[in-house]
Every structure is written in structure tokens, then in C-alpha cells.
Design a protein around this motif. Structure first.
Motif, PDB file in Angstrom:
ATOM      1  N   VAL A 132     -46.532 -51.104  -6.835  1.00  0.00           N
ATOM      2  CA  VAL A 132     -47.653 -50.427  -6.182  1.00  0.00           C
ATOM      3  C   VAL A 132     -47.534 -48.937  -6.487  1.00  0.00           C
ATOM      4  O   VAL A 132     -46.519 -48.321  -6.172  1.00  0.00           O
ATOM      5  CB  VAL A 132     -47.639 -50.667  -4.661  1.00  0.00           C
ATOM      6  N   LYS A 133     -48.575 -48.390  -7.102  1.00  0.00           N
ATOM      7  CA  LYS A 133     -48.534 -46.983  -7.522  1.00  0.00           C
ATOM      8  C   LYS A 133     -49.508 -46.150  -6.717  1.00  0.00           C
ATOM      9  O   LYS A 133     -50.580 -46.620  -6.321  1.00  0.00           O
ATOM     10  CB  LYS A 133     -48.854 -46.862  -9.009  1.00  0.00           C
ATOM     11  N   THR A 134     -49.137 -44.891  -6.516  1.00  0.00           N
ATOM     12  CA  THR A 134     -50.001 -43.912  -5.875  1.00  0.00           C
ATOM     13  C   THR A 134     -50.475 -42.910  -6.920  1.00  0.00           C
ATOM     14  O   THR A 134     -50.072 -42.966  -8.085  1.00  0.00           O
ATOM     15  CB  THR A 134     -49.256 -43.184  -4.742  1.00  0.00           C
ATOM     16  N   ALA A 135     -51.301 -41.984  -6.498  1.00  0.00           N
ATOM     17  CA  ALA A 135     -51.800 -40.969  -7.424  1.00  0.00           C
ATOM     18  C   ALA A 135     -50.664 -40.102  -7.944  1.00  0.00           C
ATOM     19  O   ALA A 135     -50.676 -39.646  -9.080  1.00  0.00           O
ATOM     20  CB  ALA A 135     -52.849 -40.099  -6.734  1.00  0.00           C
ATOM     21  N   ALA A 136     -49.637 -39.883  -7.114  1.00  0.00           N
ATOM     22  CA  ALA A 136     -48.515 -39.036  -7.517  1.00  0.00           C
ATOM     23  C   ALA A 136     -47.583 -39.751  -8.487  1.00  0.00           C
ATOM     24  O   ALA A 136     -46.870 -39.109  -9.250  1.00  0.00           O
ATOM     25  CB  ALA A 136     -47.732 -38.586  -6.297  1.00  0.00           C
ATOM     26  N   HIS A 137     -47.580 -41.106  -8.474  1.00  0.00           N
ATOM     27  CA  HIS A 137     -46.676 -41.868  -9.322  1.00  0.00           C
ATOM     28  C   HIS A 137     -47.424 -42.770 -10.291  1.00  0.00           C
ATOM     29  O   HIS A 137     -46.908 -43.795 -10.715  1.00  0.00           O
ATOM     30  CB  HIS A 137     -45.747 -42.729  -8.458  1.00  0.00           C
ATOM     31  N   ILE A 138     -48.636 -42.393 -10.657  1.00  0.00           N
ATOM     32  CA  ILE A 138     -49.456 -43.251 -11.492  1.00  0.00           C
ATOM     33  C   ILE A 138     -48.863 -43.407 -12.891  1.00  0.00           C
ATOM     34  O   ILE A 138     -49.076 -44.401 -13.564  1.00  0.00           O
ATOM     35  CB  ILE A 138     -50.909 -42.721 -11.577  1.00  0.00           C
ATOM     36  N   HIS A 139     -48.086 -42.404 -13.345  1.00  0.00           N
ATOM     37  CA  HIS A 139     -47.462 -42.479 -14.658  1.00  0.00           C
ATOM     38  C   HIS A 139     -45.964 -42.770 -14.560  1.00  0.00           C
ATOM     39  O   HIS A 139     -45.280 -42.796 -15.580  1.00  0.00           O
ATOM     40  CB  HIS A 139     -47.673 -41.171 -15.422  1.00  0.00           C
ATOM     41  N   ASP A 140     -45.447 -42.964 -13.379  1.00  0.00           N
ATOM     42  CA  ASP A 140     -44.030 -43.245 -13.179  1.00  0.00           C
ATOM     43  C   ASP A 140     -43.878 -44.538 -12.384  1.00  0.00           C
ATOM     44  O   ASP A 140     -44.848 -45.176 -11.994  1.00  0.00           O
ATOM     45  CB  ASP A 140     -43.346 -42.088 -12.427  1.00  0.00           C
ATOM     46  N   GLU A 141     -42.617 -44.921 -12.161  1.00  0.00           N
ATOM     47  CA  GLU A 141     -42.349 -46.072 -11.316  1.00  0.00           C
ATOM     48  C   GLU A 141     -42.714 -45.731  -9.881  1.00  0.00           C
ATOM     49  O   GLU A 141     -42.344 -44.692  -9.351  1.00  0.00           O
ATOM     50  CB  GLU A 141     -40.867 -46.471 -11.402  1.00  0.00           C
ATOM     51  N   GLY A 142     -43.450 -46.604  -9.256  1.00  0.00           N
ATOM     52  CA  GLY A 142     -43.866 -46.356  -7.884  1.00  0.00           C
ATOM     53  C   GLY A 142     -43.078 -47.203  -6.905  1.00  0.00           C
ATOM     54  O   GLY A 142     -41.862 -47.281  -6.962  1.00  0.00           O
ATOM     55  N   PHE A 143     -43.800 -47.876  -6.050  1.00  0.00           N
ATOM     56  CA  PHE A 143     -43.239 -48.695  -4.979  1.00  0.00           C
ATOM     57  C   PHE A 143     -43.043 -50.102  -5.540  1.00  0.00           C
ATOM     58  O   PHE A 143     -44.005 -50.833  -5.743  1.00  0.00           O
ATOM     59  CB  PHE A 143     -44.238 -48.695  -3.816  1.00  0.00           C
ATOM     60  N   ILE A 144     -41.794 -50.502  -5.841  1.00  0.00           N
ATOM     61  CA  ILE A 144     -41.533 -51.752  -6.538  1.00  0.00           C
ATOM     62  C   ILE A 144     -40.923 -52.778  -5.583  1.00  0.00           C
ATOM     63  O   ILE A 144     -39.950 -52.492  -4.895  1.00  0.00           O
ATOM     64  CB  ILE A 144     -40.594 -51.532  -7.739  1.00  0.00           C
ATOM     65  N   MET A 145     -41.523 -53.966  -5.550  1.00  0.00           N
ATOM     66  CA  MET A 145     -40.977 -55.105  -4.820  1.00  0.00           C
ATOM     67  C   MET A 145     -40.364 -56.042  -5.852  1.00  0.00           C
ATOM     68  O   MET A 145     -41.078 -56.669  -6.625  1.00  0.00           O
ATOM     69  CB  MET A 145     -42.076 -55.813  -4.032  1.00  0.00           C
ATOM     70  N   LYS A 146     -39.047 -56.154  -5.870  1.00  0.00           N
ATOM     71  CA  LYS A 146     -38.353 -56.915  -6.897  1.00  0.00           C
ATOM     72  C   LYS A 146     -38.019 -58.323  -6.411  1.00  0.00           C
ATOM     73  O   LYS A 146     -37.587 -58.522  -5.283  1.00  0.00           O
ATOM     74  CB  LYS A 146     -37.067 -56.192  -7.311  1.00  0.00           C
ATOM     75  N   GLY A 147     -38.227 -59.290  -7.292  1.00  0.00           N
ATOM     76  CA  GLY A 147     -37.823 -60.658  -7.029  1.00  0.00           C
ATOM     77  C   GLY A 147     -38.581 -61.342  -5.921  1.00  0.00           C
ATOM     78  O   GLY A 147     -38.005 -62.131  -5.173  1.00  0.00           O
ATOM     79  N   ILE A 148     -39.887 -61.100  -5.825  1.00  0.00           N
ATOM     80  CA  ILE A 148     -40.674 -61.717  -4.749  1.00  0.00           C
ATOM     81  C   ILE A 148     -41.336 -62.986  -5.259  1.00  0.00           C
ATOM     82  O   ILE A 148     -41.673 -63.101  -6.441  1.00  0.00           O
ATOM     83  CB  ILE A 148     -41.745 -60.748  -4.208  1.00  0.00           C
ATOM     84  N   PRO A 149     -41.544 -63.980  -4.395  1.00  0.00           N
ATOM     85  CA  PRO A 149     -42.200 -65.215  -4.825  1.00  0.00           C
ATOM     86  C   PRO A 149     -43.703 -65.028  -4.977  1.00  0.00           C
ATOM     87  O   PRO A 149     -44.331 -64.287  -4.220  1.00  0.00           O
ATOM     88  CB  PRO A 149     -41.883 -66.189  -3.679  1.00  0.00           C
ATOM     89  N   ASN A 150     -44.265 -65.699  -5.968  1.00  0.00           N
ATOM     90  CA  ASN A 150     -45.711 -65.720  -6.208  1.00  0.00           C
ATOM     91  C   ASN A 150     -46.321 -64.307  -6.169  1.00  0.00           C
ATOM     92  O   ASN A 150     -47.136 -63.981  -5.304  1.00  0.00           O
ATOM     93  CB  ASN A 150     -46.410 -66.601  -5.172  1.00  0.00           C
ATOM     94  N   PRO A 151     -45.938 -63.434  -7.094  1.00  0.00           N
ATOM     95  CA  PRO A 151     -46.428 -62.052  -7.060  1.00  0.00           C
ATOM     96  C   PRO A 151     -47.944 -61.935  -7.213  1.00  0.00           C
ATOM     97  O   PRO A 151     -48.536 -60.994  -6.702  1.00  0.00           O
ATOM     98  CB  PRO A 151     -45.699 -61.384  -8.228  1.00  0.00           C
ATOM     99  N   ALA A 152     -48.571 -62.893  -7.915  1.00  0.00           N
ATOM    100  CA  ALA A 152     -50.037 -62.840  -8.055  1.00  0.00           C
ATOM    101  C   ALA A 152     -50.720 -63.003  -6.698  1.00  0.00           C
ATOM    102  O   ALA A 152     -51.690 -62.310  -6.386  1.00  0.00           O
ATOM    103  CB  ALA A 152     -50.506 -63.918  -9.026  1.00  0.00           C
ATOM    104  N   LEU A 153     -50.199 -63.917  -5.876  1.00  0.00           N
ATOM    105  CA  LEU A 153     -50.771 -64.116  -4.541  1.00  0.00           C
ATOM    106  C   LEU A 153     -50.533 -62.896  -3.660  1.00  0.00           C
ATOM    107  O   LEU A 153     -51.419 -62.484  -2.896  1.00  0.00           O
ATOM    108  CB  LEU A 153     -50.153 -65.358  -3.893  1.00  0.00           C
TER     109      LEU A 153
END
Length: 206
Positions: A132-153
């Protein structure tokens, strides 16, 4: 302790896929049998009581460390959680038994949401990383949820939460404007009072 706003409601929670726990646990299950193969080596003819006592002591110490390590892995897995509310996304990252970091991302700051599933195992078990990216991190790594089930959902659910949040904000703005229009205009009152105070009375000479 996690605090929420007065009108804030939890929509859903996200935890890591079960493979993120069973992967390290498989290693612990293999390691736990090491003393079973090593202990008989020391129990041969002519071994002294002191050596036997040392073997038993270190075996007990090994299993104690093994249980504590399993508990730490379980704690890190279970207490790592992402909470999505109607106002923000809250990330709780458990690091060991006595360390925890918490970060907050407000929904109105989100600019982009994308997910990534890498590898055969991840594709078969349907787990991956969601960013999940914000305007301040649009070109960098933002808020990352690693290893979550069914990421599309999860991506779809967060998008739905964003839509609900925008509708809530619009409704509050409309209600604010309606309240202003229904209330008396304080600027007009000030102008009228100022005009009245500067108008000469009939008793005063012109």
C-alpha cells in the motif's frame, strides 16, 4: 495497547498465511530428533556417572531452548496482524517476546495498492505480499503486508474500505455545509451591528 477513534470501527483483520508459521516449525521438528541420535553414543560401556549426568543436563537444556524458540516463532506469527478500520490501516509487527512496533496509515493518504505472488509454492497456496503506497512513498516501498493469504481478495477489501471511507467523508462534508446554511451567518450579524452603530440617531445633530 491499541487505541481507536470514537467513531472508528474494525472492518477486518489480516494475519500471515499458515505456511509462514509451519515453514520454520518444520525445521524445529527435524532438529528435535538430534539428541535422540546423539545420546546413545555417550552411553557406552565404561561411561561414568558424571558424563551421563552431563549428557542428561545438556539434553534437558537443549529441549528447553527448543520449546522457547518454538514459542517465540508462534508469538511472532500470531501477534503480527494488520487491522483495517473505516479510518486507517494499523500494522502491528511483533519482534521477539518483548518488542513490538506499530505503524498507522490513514485511508485518505493511500494512492496505490498492488500485490505480488512469487514462486510455485506461493502460487499453489495462494499467498503473497501486498503493498500500500501513499503520495510520499509512491516511488519507494510503502506499507507492505508480507506473506498474507489471498492477497487479491485483501486488495479488493481494502479498495472497498476506501470507497466507504470516501463516502463517509463526503457525507460529513455535506452535513457540515447544510449546518452552516441553516445557521445564522455571523458575518451578516457583524455587518448589521456595525451599520447600526455608525448610523446617527435622531437626537444627534447632523
Amino acid at each position: 495497547m491499541i487505541f481507536f477513534d470514537k467513531n472508528e470501527n474494525i472492518i477486518f483483520e489480516i494475519r500471515k498465511h499458515w505456511i509462514m508459521f509451519w515453514g520454520p516449525l518444520t525445521i524445529f521438528i527435524v532438529v528435535v530428533f538430534f539428541p535422540t541420535f546423539l545420546i546413545p553414543i555417550f552411553f557406552v560401556d565404561g561411561v561414568t556417572i558424571e558424563i551421563m549426568a552431563l549428557v542428561v543436563f545438556f539434553s534437558a537444556l537443549f529441549y528447553l531452548v527448543w520449546w522457547v524458540s518454538c514459542f517465540v516463532v508462534w508469538t511472532n506469527y500470531y501477534l503480527d496482524v494488520w487491522v483495517v478500520t473505516n479510518h486507517k490501516i494499523l500494522s502491528v509487527d511483533q519482534r521477539g517476546l518483548f518488542s513490538r512496533s506499530t505503524s498507522v496509515l490513514h485511508l485518505d493518504k493511500i494512492q496505490d495498492i498492488n500485490y505480488k505472488v512469487t514462486g510455485v509454492v506461493a502460487s499453489l497456496l495462494n499467498y503473497g505480499d501486498l503493498e500500500v503506497k501513499t503520495a510520499a512513498h509512491i516511488h519507494d516501498e510503502g506499507f507492505i503486508m508480507k506473506g498474507i493469504p489471498n492477497p487479491a481478495l485483501i486488495q479488493a477489501k481494502i479498495n472497498e474500505a476506501l470507497i466507504m471511507h470516501h463516502r463517509e467523508v463526503q457525507k460529513e462534508n455535506i452535513e457540515t455545509v447544510e449546518n452552516i446554511l441553516e445557521s445564522k451567518d455571523p458575518v451578516s450579524d457583524l455587518i448589521n451591528s456595525a451599520t447600526t452603530s455608525t448610523t446617527p440617531s435622531e437626537s444627534e445633530p447632523v
